[in-house]
Enzyme design. Structure first.
Site, PDB file in Angstrom:
ATOM      1  N   ASN A   9      48.265  47.248  46.303  1.00 20.65           N
ATOM      2  CA  ASN A   9      47.031  47.465  47.056  1.00 20.65           C
ATOM      3  C   ASN A   9      46.749  46.186  47.846  1.00 20.65           C
ATOM      4  OD1 ASN A   9      44.429  47.878  47.951  1.00 20.65           O
ATOM      5  ND2 ASN A   9      43.488  47.901  45.907  1.00 20.65           N
ATOM      6  N   TRP A  10      47.022  46.248  49.129  1.00 24.77           N
ATOM      7  CA  TRP A  10      46.876  45.037  49.951  1.00 24.77           C
ATOM      8  C   TRP A  10      45.420  44.720  50.254  1.00 24.77           C
ATOM      9  CZ3 TRP A  10      51.206  45.340  54.295  1.00 24.77           C
ATOM     10  CH2 TRP A  10      52.459  45.414  53.652  1.00 24.77           C
ATOM     11  N   LYS A  11      44.540  45.668  50.014  1.00 29.06           N
ATOM     12  CA  LYS A  11      43.108  45.500  50.310  1.00 29.06           C
ATOM     13  C   LYS A  11      42.920  45.117  51.790  1.00 29.06           C
ATOM     14  CE  LYS A  11      42.359  44.475  45.503  1.00 29.06           C
ATOM     15  NZ  LYS A  11      41.509  43.904  44.475  1.00 29.06           N
ATOM     16  N   HIS A  94      38.198  53.119  44.072  1.00 29.23           N
ATOM     17  CA  HIS A  94      38.429  51.728  43.673  1.00 29.23           C
ATOM     18  C   HIS A  94      37.083  51.049  43.398  1.00 29.23           C
ATOM     19  CE1 HIS A  94      39.537  47.510  43.820  1.00 29.23           C
ATOM     20  NE2 HIS A  94      40.763  47.902  43.545  1.00 29.23           N
ATOM     21  N   GLU A  96      35.948  48.289  44.181  1.00 24.33           N
ATOM     22  CA  GLU A  96      35.348  47.611  45.342  1.00 24.33           C
ATOM     23  C   GLU A  96      34.638  48.634  46.239  1.00 24.33           C
ATOM     24  OE1 GLU A  96      38.924  45.535  46.456  1.00 24.33           O
ATOM     25  OE2 GLU A  96      38.721  44.335  44.631  1.00 24.33           O
ATOM     26  N   GLU A 177      41.370  50.149  35.741  1.00 25.22           N
ATOM     27  CA  GLU A 177      41.173  48.797  36.257  1.00 25.22           C
ATOM     28  C   GLU A 177      39.828  48.253  35.793  1.00 25.22           C
ATOM     29  OE1 GLU A 177      43.708  48.165  40.046  1.00 25.22           O
ATOM     30  OE2 GLU A 177      41.784  48.967  40.649  1.00 25.22           O
ATOM     31  N   GLY A 183      41.124  40.562  40.397  1.00 25.52           N
ATOM     32  CA  GLY A 183      41.048  39.378  41.251  1.00 25.52           C
ATOM     33  C   GLY A 183      40.509  38.138  40.554  1.00 25.52           C
ATOM     34  N   SER A 223      44.562  41.681  37.965  1.00 21.63           N
ATOM     35  CA  SER A 223      45.254  40.397  37.809  1.00 21.63           C
ATOM     36  C   SER A 223      46.670  40.525  37.252  1.00 21.63           C
ATOM     37  CB  SER A 223      44.421  39.439  36.941  1.00 21.63           C
ATOM     38  OG  SER A 223      43.188  39.144  37.573  1.00 21.63           O
ATOM     39  N   GLY A 244      47.066  44.079  43.074  1.00 19.63           N
ATOM     40  CA  GLY A 244      46.331  43.612  44.244  1.00 19.63           C
ATOM     41  C   GLY A 244      46.940  42.338  44.796  1.00 19.63           C
ATOM     42  N   GLY A 245      46.339  41.205  44.461  1.00 21.90           N
ATOM     43  CA  GLY A 245      46.748  39.907  44.999  1.00 21.90           C
ATOM     44  C   GLY A 245      48.255  39.654  44.973  1.00 21.90           C
TER      45      GLY A 245
HETATM   46  P1  PGA Z   1      44.231  42.252  41.577  1.00 22.65           P
HETATM   47  O1  PGA Z   1      43.629  43.632  42.121  1.00 22.65           O
HETATM   48  O2  PGA Z   1      45.660  42.526  41.151  1.00 22.65           O
HETATM   49  O3  PGA Z   1      44.138  41.299  42.718  1.00 22.65           O
HETATM   50  O4  PGA Z   1      43.392  41.863  40.407  1.00 22.65           O
HETATM   51  C1  PGA Z   1      43.962  44.857  41.549  1.00 22.65           C
HETATM   52  C2  PGA Z   1      43.257  45.983  42.264  1.00 22.65           C
HETATM   53  O5  PGA Z   1      42.088  45.815  42.627  1.00 22.65           O
HETATM   54  O6  PGA Z   1      43.838  47.059  42.497  1.00 22.65           O
END
Ligand code: PGA
Length: 268
Positions: A9-11, A94, A96, A177, A183, A223, A244-245
Site C-alpha cells: 500500500n503505497w498510500k 483503511h 486512514e 491492521e 506507521g 509496521s 505500507g512504508g
Molecule cells: P505501515 O502501513 O506498514 O507503514 O505500518 C500499513 C498499512 O497502513 O497498510
C-alpha cells in the site's frame, strides 16, 4: 490451501514518474517469486502507467480506495467501473480513510458491496485503535467492523460456480491492521495477531459459514518489514501482509514477498 498474499500500500506517496521507477526496480525479482499472490496498490494517478508495466507479469494491481456509486455527479471520486478496467483489487476501509476522511462502517459496507458487484476484489481493513486495545476491546471492535462491512452480502452473490464457499473466499481478503501499529514502527506480536485473525475467521464463520471462515485469506498489516515478516507469516492463521512504508523500498518489499514464499511454501 490458502494462497499466501502480500500487498504493498503505497498510500499518498510517489509521483507517476517515481512510481514507474519503483516498479522498474522490483518487477523482475518480484515476478519470479512463486507461490504468493503479489499486489501493488499505487495512487490512482499511477494506475494506468503501472497497469501497462505489469502486463504479462505475475504481479497484480490494486487501488487504495473507491466510491460506491458506479457513475454520476460525485466530483473527485473514482468508481468501481473505472477501476475494474485497470485493477483486480481495491483496499477498502483503511484506518486512514476511517480516521481522516470520516468513513463509517456503513460507508465501508456500501463500498464492499459495490466492489464485489463490479468484479473487484476488496482488501477489507479492520483494526482497533490504541485506546480500544488498551481497554481490552480489540475483539469487540473487530467484530463490529467485520459484521458491518459484510452486512447484507450473500455468499452466493460473490459466486460464479457451484463451489460457493471457495469462490467467496477467493474474492475477499481481510487485513487485520491494529491502528496503533500502522506507521509507528511498533508492530503487534505474532501471537496477538494470530489470535485476532482466528477470531475474525470465527466471525466470518458466523456470518456465512465455517468453510468460508477457513478459506478466506486474512493478512496482518502494521509496521511490517523484512526484519519482522517471519514472526507473522510463521503463524498458520496469517496468510500474508499488507505492507505500507516498507513497500516503498524495492529491496524491502521483494524480501518480504520472498520470505513469505519460503515460509509458507515449507509448511505445505
Ligand atoms: P505501515 O502501513 O506498514 O507503514 O505500518 C500499513 C498499512 O497502513 O497498510
Amino acid at each position: 490451501m490458502r494462497m499466501p498474499f502480500v500487498a504493498g500500500n503505497w498510500k499518498m506517496n510517489t509521483t507517476v514518474t517515481e512510481g514507474e521507477q519503483l516498479v522498474l526496480e522490483m518487477i523482475v525479482k518480484l515476478d519470479r517469486i512463486e507461490g504468493v499472490e503479489k499486489v501493488l496498490c499505487p495512487p490512482f494517478v499511477s494506475l494506468i502507467a503501472i497497469n501497462m508495466m505489469l502486463q504479462g507479469s505475475s504481479i497484480k494491481l490494486g487501488a487504495q480506495n473507491m466510491y460506491f456509486e458506479t457513475a454520476g455527479a460525485y466530483t473527485g471520486e473514482i468508481s468501481p467501473l473505472m477501476l475494474r478496467e485497470l485493477c483486480e483489487f481495491v483496499i477498502l476501509g483503511h484506518s486512514e480513510r476511517r480516521g481522516y476522511f470520516g468513513e463509517t462502517d456503513e460507508i465501508v459496507n456500501k463500498k464492499v458491496k459495490a466492489a464485489l458487484a463490479n468484479n473487484l476484489k476488496p482488501i477489507l481493513c479492520v483494526g482497533e485503535r490504541l485506546e480500544e486495545n488498551e481497554a481490552g476491546k480489540t475483539e469487540e471492535v473487530v467484530n463490529r467492523q467485520v459484521m458491518a462491512a459484510l452486512n447484507g452480502i450473500e455468499p452466493v452473490v460473490l459466486s460464479r460456480s457451484s463451489e460457493r464457499s471457495e469462490e467467496t473466499a477467493k474474492n475477499l481478503v481481510i487485513a487485520y491492521e491494529p491502528v496503533w501499529a500502522i506507521g509507528t514502527g511498533k508492530a503487534a506480536s505474532g501471537k496477538q495477531v494470530a489470535a485476532t485473525i482466528q477470531f475474525i475467521r470465527d466471525v466470518v464463520a458466523k456470518i456465512w459459514n465455517k468453510s468460508i471462515g477457513q478459506d478466506l485469506r486474512i493478512l496482518y498489516g502494521g509496521s511490517v518489514t523484512s526484519a519482522n515478516i517471519v514472526e507473522f507469516i510463521s503463524q498458520p492463521e496469517v496468510d500474508g501482509a499488507l505492507v505500507g512504508g516498507a513497500s516503498l523500498k524495492a529491496e524491502e518489499f521483494v524480501s518480504i514477498v520472498k520470505q513469505t514464499a519460503e515460509i509458507k511454501g515449507r509448511k505445505k
